[in-house]
Design an enzyme around this catalytic site. Structure first.
Site, PDB file in Angstrom:
ATOM      1  N   GLU A 169       0.811  -1.270  -0.052  1.00 47.94           N
ATOM      2  CA  GLU A 169      -0.023   0.121  -0.012  1.00 47.94           C
ATOM      3  C   GLU A 169       0.831   1.291   0.089  1.00 47.94           C
ATOM      4  O   GLU A 169       0.836   1.943   1.107  1.00 47.94           O
ATOM      5  CB  GLU A 169      -1.022   0.116   1.162  1.00 47.94           C
ATOM      6  CG  GLU A 169      -1.742  -1.173   1.298  1.00 47.94           C
ATOM      7  CD  GLU A 169      -2.864  -1.141   2.298  1.00 47.94           C
ATOM      8  OE1 GLU A 169      -2.861  -0.168   3.058  1.00 47.94           O
ATOM      9  OE2 GLU A 169      -3.826  -1.965   2.546  1.00 47.94           O
ATOM     10  N   GLU A 349      -5.102  -8.774   0.921  1.00 48.69           N
ATOM     11  CA  GLU A 349      -5.795  -8.558   2.460  1.00 48.69           C
ATOM     12  C   GLU A 349      -7.604  -8.458   2.363  1.00 48.69           C
ATOM     13  O   GLU A 349      -7.835  -7.805   1.318  1.00 48.69           O
ATOM     14  CB  GLU A 349      -5.417  -7.263   2.962  1.00 48.69           C
ATOM     15  CG  GLU A 349      -3.732  -7.432   3.614  1.00 48.69           C
ATOM     16  CD  GLU A 349      -3.507  -6.088   4.438  1.00 48.69           C
ATOM     17  OE1 GLU A 349      -4.318  -5.160   4.657  1.00 48.69           O
ATOM     18  OE2 GLU A 349      -2.235  -5.758   4.269  1.00 48.69           O
TER      19      GLU A 349
HETATM   20  C1  FCB Z   1      -4.386  -1.955   5.860  1.00 47.97           C
HETATM   21  C2  FCB Z   1      -3.099  -2.410   6.267  1.00 47.97           C
HETATM   22  C3  FCB Z   1      -2.900  -3.721   7.173  1.00 47.97           C
HETATM   23  C4  FCB Z   1      -4.004  -3.442   8.178  1.00 47.97           C
HETATM   24  C5  FCB Z   1      -5.244  -3.350   7.529  1.00 47.97           C
HETATM   25  C6  FCB Z   1      -6.595  -3.300   8.571  1.00 47.97           C
HETATM   26  O1  FCB Z   1      -4.306  -0.989   5.094  1.00 47.97           O
HETATM   27  O2  FCB Z   1      -2.230  -2.891   5.148  1.00 47.97           O
HETATM   28  O3  FCB Z   1      -1.620  -3.605   7.829  1.00 47.97           O
HETATM   29  O4  FCB Z   1      -3.797  -2.396   9.127  1.00 47.97           O
HETATM   30  O5  FCB Z   1      -5.297  -2.374   6.660  1.00 47.97           O
END
Ligand code: FCB
Length: 451
Positions: A169, A349
């Site tokens: 990110e 994620e």
């Molecule tokens: C993302 C991050 C991760 C975590 C989630 C909830 O942006 O990559 O580390 O904090 O959000």
């Protein structure tokens, strides 16, 4: 449950994700250098509960038993990040053998359990020394330091890992870290933020080359936080704002990586704050990706003249205030496939924070289970519409240090009792393990039928 696992192709990768600073603790152990997050957490008022990742889940000392949880979950893959200051305490020069040895044990522990290591090289914990000596990611030289660090890790672990993601990110590093100042290093300057985004992307290109020079066979990619951006109303200004927000969040990164240019409308919007780009930078950034990691949580809602929000009014939300919108994931993946020539995708994620309550030794997190199931269904919908999606990782294995929210927000499949460091499987963990066992059985049956 019977049908859902069969909606995924036999080789589909199921995993869970974590990151170094959020779980490891052991902030000064075995020669680890300080990171910008260690330092940022000491500023009064920046972390909701005044905490830090200094101890977190103490994963550094509990790694073996934490890996057993992965076996319990029946995952085929684990996505984790490497702490750069454990490997190079000052961000350059000599490597710290003890730090590398930890990740070597981690990788070997995964392989022993038949779990594929998906490594992220940078999940926001820049060595502080680079911040102090040269301004961190605002300095072009940091991209070259990152390249050297990537080469060290590739040389040491590249023969055993399933893939390397350079950055997690970069929008967060640039925008939350350097424009809004909400995350480390807490800078508030749009020109610096845009330069940081360029240097992160440049460092991705340099690191990809360095990794491939050492281990040409290891897949290399990057992980982006992407959201579909919608407008609060159909009014002209809101629609225009949504197009701009999409440019800042999605097209800035996707166009640079996959088309080799920055979007003209965003460059115009930034004006004098646009980054300095040297000849050849965009070619470096846009070299082939072996995979693209997509982190998806919620759709973004744009409002003219106001900051974007993570939910439409009245929509169901998680404990972060983020909208629960599984169709947004399908829509996002289809849009990416329509607008870009994509490499294989991974959802690196996806998950939700809820206020878990430990009652009689159990956590009945039905809301999280539903969140996960609906998003897994949304992923299947995308595959059935032709998206080349190869894997899905739940955020996160354990409750952990949720950055500026401290320990108040819980994302884990396992509950962590921070007083005792006990890990307790939530109901969602049992559900995920059940899904994966059913998937593994179906995949094995396919292998028998087609030897
Ligand atoms: C993302 C991050 C991760 C975590 C989630 C909830 O942006 O990559 O580390 O904090 O959000």
């Amino acid at each position: 449950m019977e049908v859902l696992p069969r909606r995924f192709p036999p080789g589909f990768v199921w995993g869970v994700a974590s990151s170094a600073y959020q779980i490891e603790g052991a902030a000064t152990a075995d020669g680890k250098g300080e990171s910008v997050w260690d330092e940022f957490c000491r500023r009064p008022g920046v972390i909701a509960d005044g905490s830090s990742g200094a101890v977190a889940c103490d994963h550094y000392h509990r790694m073996e038993t934490d890996l057993d949880l992965l076996t319990e979950l029946a995952v085929g893959a684990y996505r984790f990040s490497i702490s750069w200051p454990r490997i190079q305490p000052n961000g350059s020069g000599a490597l710290n053998e003890a730090g590398l040895a930890f990740y070597e044990r981690l990788v070997d522990g995964l392989l022993r359990r038949n779990i594929k290591p998906y490594v992220t090289l940078y999940h926001w914990d820049l060595p502080s020394a680079l911040q102090h000596e040269q301004g961190g990611w605002a300095a072009r030289d940091t991209a070259y330091r990152f390249r050297d660090y990537a080469a060290i890790v590739a040389r040491r672990l590249g023969d055993r890992v399933a893939s390397f993601a350079t950055h997690n990110e970069p929008w967060v590093t640039a925008t939350l870290g350097h424009e809004f100042g909400l995350f480390a290093p807490g800078v508030k300057n749009r020109a610096i933020a845009s330069q940081v985004s360029h240097h992160c992307l440049l460092s991705h290109g340099l690191a990809s080359q360095a990794i491939r020079a050492v281990r040409s066979e290891v897949p290399v990619g990057i992980v982006l936080n992407l959201s579909p951006v919608t407008q609060a109303t159909q009014s002209g200004p809101d629609v225009a704002q949504a197009a701009l927000e999409d440019g800042l969040l999605v097209r800035w990164y996707m166009d640079a990586l996959l088309k080799g240019n920055y979007p003209a409308d965003v460059l115009r919007h930034l004006g004098a704050d646009a980054p300095r780009v040297e000849p050849g930078d965009l070619q470096l950034i846009a070299q082939p990706l072996d995979f693209l990691g997509v982190n998806y949580y919620y759709p973004t809602v744009a409002h003219a003249g106001k900051p974007a929000t993570p939910a439409a009014p009245g929509a169901p939300i998680t404990d972060m205030g983020w909208e629960v919108a599984p169709a947004g994931l399908t829509g996002l993946l289809l849009r990416l496939a329509r607008d870009y020539r994509l490499p294989p995708l991974l959802i690196t994620e996806n998950g939700a924070a809820y206020r878990d309550r430990l009652e009689n030794g159990r956590i009945e997190d039905e809301a999280r289970r539903q969140y996960l199931e609906s998003h897994v269904r949304a992923a299947a919908d995308a595959i059935e519409s032709g998206v080349d999606l190869r894997g899905y990782f739940v955020w996160s294995l354990l409750d952990n240090f949720e950055w500026a929210s401290g320990f108040e927000k819980r994302f884990g499949l396992y509950y962590v009792d921070y007083a005792t460091q006990a890990r307790i499987a939530k109901r969602s963990a049992g559900w995920y393990a059940g899904l994966l066992r059913a998937f593994n059985a179906a995949a094995a049956a396919v292998r028998v039928a087609r030897p």
